[in-house]
Design a protein around this motif. Sequence first.
Motif, short mmCIF file in Angstrom:
data_model
loop_
_atom_site.label_atom_id
_atom_site.label_comp_id
_atom_site.label_asym_id
_atom_site.label_seq_id
_atom_site.Cartn_x
_atom_site.Cartn_y
_atom_site.Cartn_z
N VAL A 79 -0.72 -11.49 3.31
CA VAL A 79 -1.49 -11.16 2.11
C VAL A 79 -0.56 -10.46 1.13
O VAL A 79 0.09 -9.46 1.48
N VAL A 80 -0.47 -11.03 -0.07
CA VAL A 80 0.50 -10.54 -1.05
C VAL A 80 -0.20 -9.73 -2.14
O VAL A 80 -1.25 -10.13 -2.65
N ASN A 81 0.43 -8.58 -2.48
CA ASN A 81 -0.05 -7.74 -3.58
C ASN A 81 1.12 -7.28 -4.42
O ASN A 81 2.15 -6.88 -3.88
N GLY A 82 0.94 -7.35 -5.73
CA GLY A 82 2.01 -6.89 -6.61
C GLY A 82 2.12 -7.77 -7.84
O GLY A 82 1.27 -8.63 -8.09
N THR A 83 3.19 -7.56 -8.61
CA THR A 83 3.36 -8.29 -9.87
C THR A 83 4.79 -8.79 -10.01
O THR A 83 5.74 -8.03 -9.81
N LYS A 84 4.91 -10.08 -10.32
CA LYS A 84 6.23 -10.65 -10.63
C LYS A 84 6.31 -10.88 -12.13
O LYS A 84 5.29 -11.14 -12.80
N LEU A 85 7.53 -10.81 -12.66
CA LEU A 85 7.70 -10.88 -14.11
C LEU A 85 8.83 -11.82 -14.49
O LEU A 85 9.77 -12.01 -13.72
N TRP A 86 8.74 -12.36 -15.67
CA TRP A 86 9.75 -13.26 -16.26
C TRP A 86 9.87 -14.57 -15.47
O TRP A 86 10.93 -15.18 -15.43
N SER A 87 8.80 -14.99 -14.82
CA SER A 87 8.86 -16.22 -14.04
C SER A 87 8.66 -17.41 -14.98
O SER A 87 7.53 -17.76 -15.34
N SER A 88 9.76 -18.04 -15.36
CA SER A 88 9.70 -19.14 -16.32
C SER A 88 8.91 -20.31 -15.74
O SER A 88 9.09 -20.68 -14.59
N GLY A 89 8.04 -20.86 -16.56
CA GLY A 89 7.30 -22.05 -16.18
C GLY A 89 6.21 -21.85 -15.15
O GLY A 89 5.55 -22.83 -14.75
N ALA A 90 5.94 -20.61 -14.72
CA ALA A 90 4.93 -20.41 -13.66
C ALA A 90 3.55 -20.88 -14.10
O ALA A 90 2.70 -21.19 -13.26
N HIS A 91 3.32 -20.96 -15.41
CA HIS A 91 2.00 -21.38 -15.90
C HIS A 91 1.81 -22.89 -15.79
O HIS A 91 0.72 -23.39 -16.03
N ALA A 139 -6.02 -18.38 -4.26
CA ALA A 139 -6.97 -17.38 -4.74
C ALA A 139 -6.26 -16.04 -4.84
O ALA A 139 -5.32 -15.78 -4.08
N GLY A 140 -6.69 -15.22 -5.81
CA GLY A 140 -6.07 -13.90 -5.97
C GLY A 140 -4.76 -13.95 -6.72
O GLY A 140 -3.93 -13.05 -6.59
N LEU A 141 -4.57 -14.99 -7.50
CA LEU A 141 -3.32 -15.16 -8.25
C LEU A 141 -3.64 -15.36 -9.73
O LEU A 141 -4.45 -16.22 -10.07
N THR A 142 -3.03 -14.55 -10.59
CA THR A 142 -3.25 -14.72 -12.03
C THR A 142 -1.90 -14.91 -12.73
O THR A 142 -0.98 -14.11 -12.52
N GLU A 182 -3.29 -10.38 -6.20
CA GLU A 182 -4.30 -9.43 -5.73
C GLU A 182 -4.89 -9.98 -4.44
O GLU A 182 -5.70 -10.89 -4.46
N ASN A 183 -4.39 -9.44 -3.32
CA ASN A 183 -4.81 -9.93 -2.00
C ASN A 183 -4.72 -11.46 -1.94
O ASN A 183 -5.67 -12.13 -1.53
N CYS A 184 -3.61 -11.96 -2.35
CA CYS A 184 -3.39 -13.40 -2.37
C CYS A 184 -2.86 -13.85 -1.01
O CYS A 184 -1.82 -13.37 -0.54
#
Lengths: 340, 379
Positions: free
Chosen positions: B156-168, B201-204, B223-225
């Motif tokens: 179960v993953v919690n936290g924030t990643k940043l600058w991830s190109s193309g993740a959208h 689920a739990g991923l934004t 968030e609890n992904c």
Amino acid sequence: MNETTQMMLESAERLLRDACPKAVVDAAEGGQFPEALWTELEALGLPNACLGEGQGGVGLPLAEGFTLLRLAGRYAVPLPFAETLLGRALLGAEGPKEGLAGLLTIALPSPAGGFDPVPFAPWAQWVLVAREGADGALMLHCVAVKALTFSDARPGLAGDLEARLLAGVPETGGFQSPMAPTLERLRGLLALSRAVMIAGALESALELSVAYALERKQFGREIAKFQAVQQQLAVLTGEVAAALRAADAGLEALDSPREATAWAVAKARAGEAAGKGAEIAHQVHGAMGFTHEHQLHHRTRRLWAWRDQYGHEAYWQARLGRALCAAGADALWPELTATA
Amino acid sequence: MATALTFDPVTLPPEAEALRGEVRQFVADTLGNEHRRNSDFGASHDPEFSRALGQRGWIGMTWPTQYGGGGRSFFERYVMTEELLAAGAPVGAHWIADRQSGPLLLRYGTEAQREFFLPKIIAGECFFSIGMSEPDSGSDLASVRTTATPVDGGWVVNGTKLWSSGAHRNHYMITLVRTDANPDSRHAGLSQLIVDLRNSAGLTVRPIRNLAGDAEFNEVVFENCFVPADRLVGEPGNGWAQVTSELGYERSGPERFLSAFRVFVELLREVGREPTEHQAAVLGRMAAHMMTLRNMSISVAGMLESNRNPVVEAALVKELGNNFEREVPELARLVAPATASSLFRQTLEDTILHAPSFTIRGGTREILRGMIARGLGLR
């Protein structure tokens, strides 16, 4: 690199380490001809590296023999070693035999008219004077230095004497060398020689700078431990690596259809690295590097001198640029990646 | 020190030069002659183009044939990538998967992961993002705080990643997480997980606009992904070594000096056949830098081909290459004719607006210079 070249480089390095210390370079810059150094270089046959075996030389191709110039740069050899090495190769079987004995320098016609300053003219026995004939062919004249009129010699940035050739150039005769059939090729070869020497001198300046930074202490630790100094030395390393690669690429291109481009790149890029590199090496050395006592200036003053000799950066850059413009924008990438 | 300066000469083998012609023809046929921006800018994501490359066998070129790879040399891949970048081809969609995610899976992945992911990547139908940086972890990557806690069947993953190109818009993100909350050292206790960006689920994923107006990079919030156990890459706790090896692929390629190449091309077009002395010198200076950089970069490709690990050499190529591509628009703007076309101005402005990222992405200039200094024995 072949085995003969490898062995020759090793013995040359041993020789220079012993016979070209700071005292010898200092004395030469003071006007004293480095007799012992020259005698030893001759004894080892180094100025004959690219002279044909039939003429008593080693018979190495220029691409191999020119690797000696990196050592000449490293050790700040205060002699027209490049000119003698190349000049004897040009004399080869075609030129007068007597020119093969003694120190030789080269008078290169300047693009602006007249001749480029002639390196070490006061010490040379022979001057290989280049002249472009009406048909575009390059005529070489091997003239005793006494038969020519020079301006007063001046030490230039490096303390290596140079003089302007004023009169005495033969109007007719001379010989042609298959190695330099045109003025363009001769200029390119001489520019390449300086690019290789710059790479060698930069290598030495980097080594001196790293050693000094690891030894000099301030604020209770070696200055090498300061990030500001580390970052500067990293930039210097990049410039040295680029100069080495550009110069080596010039050697690798010898006798290929790309040689003229590769030599222009080599002199332009190494010349740029010379200025940037010398600046950083001095900054790292602080006031110590500004003294005459320290040997850094033997390298850096030659970097400043050599980058101007046989065409400075802007000269070779403009040459490259004009060729790109003539080919047009859509040919740029094919030109940059061309192999032949 | 000697190793850092030795960039042995490499002549590209005939098969690589033969490929050059094929790629050039393909680009001309596929993209035509319309004006193109630099490859890595906003318009660079083009799944259709990536699929077309995949059909040609130009993704995963160096990978083993058993997974559908080309089994070809690093030199062929080098030629293929430099041709695409120089042409301004839209390579963004598959770029990360081809350059580093695939090689990472080949080196550390399970057999099942290789069989599942590699053929899709090779087909140009499966795109990856990088999940390394975080809001408080940029250059100091070992300080990442995103956690993965073991649960039944996975993490179960919690936290924030940043600058991830193309993740959208990509399919997966290889995410660096902390799997051990109390490791022996800060480099220990890290692991890499393949996160499904489209079906978790739990991923934004929130796109972040950059100063040029593009929304290419993202914030990815966990968030609890839940991530299944079979999506762990390599050994738990081995994440630091894995990430370091992955970064090696990032640093020495032609993308490190071609980011501003279209400005060079368009400047030449504007200057025309009769340059002033100054214009000629500026163009020639660019050429001298580019040819030398390319020469060094190909030499590093040769080191990769012979299984060496050229960390310092790659850092030197990136340092010199980034400085050069930062300089290209600065030189170009001062010598461009006053009458320059709006097309030229567009290319120049694009590049000026993106230039600040050149010396940050893939390791900042300062970090790379630190690596070079380590190679010199200064630290």
